[in-house]
Enzyme design. Structure first.
Site, mmCIF file in Angstrom:
data_model
loop_
_atom_site.group_PDB
_atom_site.id
_atom_site.type_symbol
_atom_site.label_atom_id
_atom_site.label_comp_id
_atom_site.label_asym_id
_atom_site.label_seq_id
_atom_site.Cartn_x
_atom_site.Cartn_y
_atom_site.Cartn_z
ATOM 1 N N ASN A 1 0.882 -1.174 0.000
ATOM 2 C CA ASN A 1 0.000 0.000 0.000
ATOM 3 C C ASN A 1 0.915 1.218 0.000
ATOM 4 O OD1 ASN A 1 -1.763 2.082 0.451
ATOM 5 N ND2 ASN A 1 -2.312 1.457 2.546
ATOM 6 N N LYS B 1 0.157 4.272 -0.225
ATOM 7 C CA LYS B 1 -0.420 5.489 0.384
ATOM 8 C C LYS B 1 -0.148 6.680 -0.542
ATOM 9 C CE LYS B 1 0.080 3.233 4.807
ATOM 10 N NZ LYS B 1 0.249 3.330 6.243
ATOM 11 N N HIS C 1 -9.252 1.652 5.226
ATOM 12 C CA HIS C 1 -7.938 1.820 5.862
ATOM 13 C C HIS C 1 -8.087 2.777 7.045
ATOM 14 C CE1 HIS C 1 -3.779 2.760 6.596
ATOM 15 N NE2 HIS C 1 -3.478 1.673 5.920
ATOM 16 N N GLU D 1 -6.356 5.108 8.022
ATOM 17 C CA GLU D 1 -6.087 6.528 7.700
ATOM 18 C C GLU D 1 -7.316 7.171 7.056
ATOM 19 O OE1 GLU D 1 -2.517 5.643 5.562
ATOM 20 O OE2 GLU D 1 -1.540 5.110 7.450
ATOM 21 N N GLU E 1 -5.043 -4.606 10.663
ATOM 22 C CA GLU E 1 -3.978 -3.617 10.824
ATOM 23 C C GLU E 1 -4.169 -2.867 12.139
ATOM 24 O OE1 GLU E 1 -2.271 -2.546 6.663
ATOM 25 O OE2 GLU E 1 -3.783 -1.093 7.206
ATOM 26 N N GLY F 1 3.146 2.270 10.711
ATOM 27 C CA GLY F 1 4.150 3.324 10.543
ATOM 28 C C GLY F 1 4.957 3.613 11.798
ATOM 29 N N SER G 1 3.880 -2.131 10.172
ATOM 30 C CA SER G 1 5.333 -2.267 10.332
ATOM 31 C C SER G 1 5.876 -3.627 9.900
ATOM 32 C CB SER G 1 5.746 -1.941 11.781
ATOM 33 O OG SER G 1 5.452 -0.578 12.066
HETATM 34 P P1 13P Z 1 3.405 0.379 7.485
HETATM 35 O O1 13P Z 1 3.830 -0.944 6.874
HETATM 36 O O2 13P Z 1 4.169 1.539 6.945
HETATM 37 O O3 13P Z 1 3.353 0.286 8.969
HETATM 38 O O4 13P Z 1 1.876 0.620 6.992
HETATM 39 C C1 13P Z 1 0.959 -0.389 7.139
HETATM 40 C C2 13P Z 1 -0.270 -0.004 6.413
HETATM 41 O O5 13P Z 1 -0.981 0.897 6.828
HETATM 42 C C3 13P Z 1 -0.605 -0.739 5.195
HETATM 43 O O6 13P Z 1 -1.886 -0.453 4.757
#
Ligand code: 13P
Length: 254
Positions: free
Chosen positions: A9, A11, A97, A99, A169, A175, A215
């Site tokens: 992903n 982003k 997601h 976010e 997640e 992150g 992560s």
């Molecule tokens: P990270 O792997 O950067 O922690 O992000 C995970 C994520 O949100 C994937 O959708």
């Protein structure tokens, strides 16, 4: 046997030049046999979807969208609809997601609508769920995830969610460099599979793919993916460089 998925992903990252650089580098390092045992998916910003589709047209790599509008069409400036995605050949899309939930206040009901739009357009959702740190510390994490899945997914007919992929997640792991331990992730994945078993039957649950995200890195992916109910990963930061995504792919084939 469920086929593993290694999904990136991206982003809101990368320029067109960087997307092209990634595509060339990833094609150079991956062989067709690397791509046979696990499925590789890349969820990219809308404006790069067609570019990626043409770069990977001869490779067994799925290009997907990171979000979709809950509306079919009309006066929704800036939105992208499921029929639009379908019209350019997109077959997979992330929904819910954390976010999007946080910065765009997406609710379980809205996400349910998005799942319906995707179903109508034969697009497979990767539905994200996961708890905040406080919810885990309060011992409320199973309830939170259960409610997210019941309200958005299991309240639909089975026909509508039959192709779904789930991504667990935990928000505190996204992150942060602090992944859920393989035990913590496995425990939640088993819980999610049991929930689907209760609601949709054992057979459905046995084929459901549940990805872990938060992560994931080349250092921890093998130990996470080795667990019984972890069917691969949804990877943010570590999917941005071709080499690290490739290392994660190799660990999924281990
Ligand atoms: P990270 O792997 O950067 O922690 O992000 C995970 C994520 O949100 C994937 O959708």
């Amino acid at each position: 046997m469920r086929k593993k998925i290694v999904a990136g992903n991206w982003k809101m990252n990368k320029s067109l030049k960087e997307v092209e650089h990634f595509a060339k580098a990833f094609i150079d390092i991956t062989s067709d046999s690397d791509l046979k045992r696990s499925e590789v998916m890349l969820f990219a910003p809308y404006i790069f979807l067609s570019t990626l589709q043409s770069h990977f047209s001869k490779k067994n790599i799925i290009i997907g969208a990171q979000d979709v509008s809950e509306h079919e069409k009309g006066a929704y400036t800036g939105e992208v609809s499921a029929p639009m995605l379908k019209s350019i050949g997109i077959k997979y899309c992330i929904v819910g997601h954390s976010e999007r939930r946080k910065y765009h206040t997406e609710t379980n009901d809205q996400l349910r609508e998005k799942l319906i739009r995707l179903y109508e357009n034969k697009i497979t959702p990767v539905f994200c769920c996961g708890e905040q740190l406080e919810e885990r510390n309060n011992g409320n994490h199973f309830n939170v995830v259960r409610n997210q899945i019941i309200d958005s997914v299991l309240s639909l007919s089975e026909e509508m969610y039959k192709n779904i992929i789930i991504a667990y997640e935990p928000i505190w792991a996204i992150g942060t460099g602090v992944n859920a331990s393989p035990d913590e992730a496995q425990e939640m994945h088993a819980f999610i599979r049991q929930l689907f078993s209760d609601e949709a039957g054992k057979e459905f649950a046995a084929q459901l793919r549940i990805l872990y995200g938060g992560s994931v890195s080349p250092e921890n992916s093998e130990s996470l993916f080795a667990r019984k109910d972890i069917d691969g990963g949804l990877i943010g930061g570590a999917s941005l460089a071709a080499e690290s995504l490739y290392s994660i792919l190799q660990s999924s084939n281990a």
